[in-house]
Enzyme design. Structure first.
Site: not given
Length: 312
Positions: A61, A64, A119
């Site tokens: 996600g 988004w 990440h």
């Protein structure tokens, strides 16, 4: 840098016909560009207390979350008809620690404390990010959908069809902990453990809950990153406008996200459309056998049961 990389354990992904290589550095797997970014950020990044990190495992996600955060912090300058998100891909609106260190440093020098996406595992964050009480938003998603989305994203990057890239092999590698930024469970567990020690600087958002009822999550996100909505804005429907602007349906329909390229100046640029596949939960049911489902449920219970996070 090359000298360091040469000494590391490496794995070429069989399901991608050995066109994608991962390197293991300090207990986490990364492809070369992210690995170089990690080493560079360890050496040069200095966190500022006003920094906000948007952390996620890939395909959980991220796109988004970045769109929502950007729309929230820029809403005084732009509305849903003038937002840069209409012409700029979300990943180009918020810098990525792994790739955009110079841009982040420039923003810090100019006191522009836009969120920083990453990440990285929690323990892979630069030390200053872990000790300066920066706020961290962590979005997580059903592990089964993550696997499916990860599989399609990578096979499309290396231009393989579904027939050419066996999903079963991707599944097996993922379950072994071999994936970009993997092991997946260590990624989640690292942020979760850190949140127990400093709960005030962490906000966990569940992808499925956001899809089901996005307004409360967007309000919570705005409050947490220091850009709360006023009662007047809430009455005027500003939150709902941001939700619509950042919806999968809206973003995936924009020309920039249908035909543009992410980082076109780089040798390994990626088509923007690859970041917008389906944007829904439950697609894993079209790929998992009963045996796979049982295996992954057992793995989640073993590795992440103690977190209390629902990942099935």
């Amino acid at each position: 840098m090359e000298d360091i990389i040469k000494t590391l354990p490496q794995h070429t992904c069989s399901f991608l016909k050995h066109r994608f290589t991962l390197y293991k550095y300090k207990d986490a797997w990364n492809h070369q560009e992210f690995l170089e970014g990690r080493i560079l950020s360890e050496q040069k990044f200095k966190a500022h207390p006003n920094d906000v990190f948007l952390a996620s495992y890939p395909k959980s996600g991220t796109t988004w979350l970045k769109a929502l955060a950007f729309a929230i912090i820029t809403r005084e300058k732009f509305d849903d008809s003038t937002s840069p998100l209409l012409t700029t891909m979300p990943h180009d609106c918020i810098p990525l620690l792994e790739k955009d260190l110079e841009k982040i440093q420039e923003n810090q020098r100019n006191s522009l404390y836009t969120p920083i996406s990453t990440h990285f595992h929690y323990k892979s964050l630069p030390e200053s990010a872990r000790t300066s009480n920066c706020k961290i938003v962590y979005i997580y998603r059903n592990m089964k959908d993550v696997i499916v989305s990860y599989y399609h994203f990578l096979r499309q990057i290396v231009k393989l069809s579904v027939e050419e890239a066996p999903f079963e092999e991707a599944f097996d590698e993922f379950c072994q902990g071999i994936s970009s930024c993997g092991p997946y469970w260590e990624h989640i567990k690292g942020y979760w453990k850190a949140s127990l020690e400093k709960p005030e600087i962490f906000l966990f958002l569940k992808y499925e809950d956001m899809k089901k009822d996005p307004v409360p999550s967007v309000k919570k996100l705005a409050d947490f990153i220091g850009h709360p909505f006023t009662p007047k804005e809430e009455e005027a429907g500003v939150i709902e406008d941001i939700v619509k602007l950042c919806s999968f349906e809206k973003l995936s329909s924009l020309e920039v996200n249908k035909s543009g390229m992410h980082r076109p100046e780089e040798a390994h640029s990626i088509e923007n459309r690859l970041y917008f596949r389906k944007g829904k939960d439950g697609d894993w049911k079209n790929y998992f056998t009963d045996e796979m489902t049982q295996k992954i449920d057992k793995l989640i219970d073993e590795k992440l049961g103690a977190t209390g996070l629902v990942l099935k």
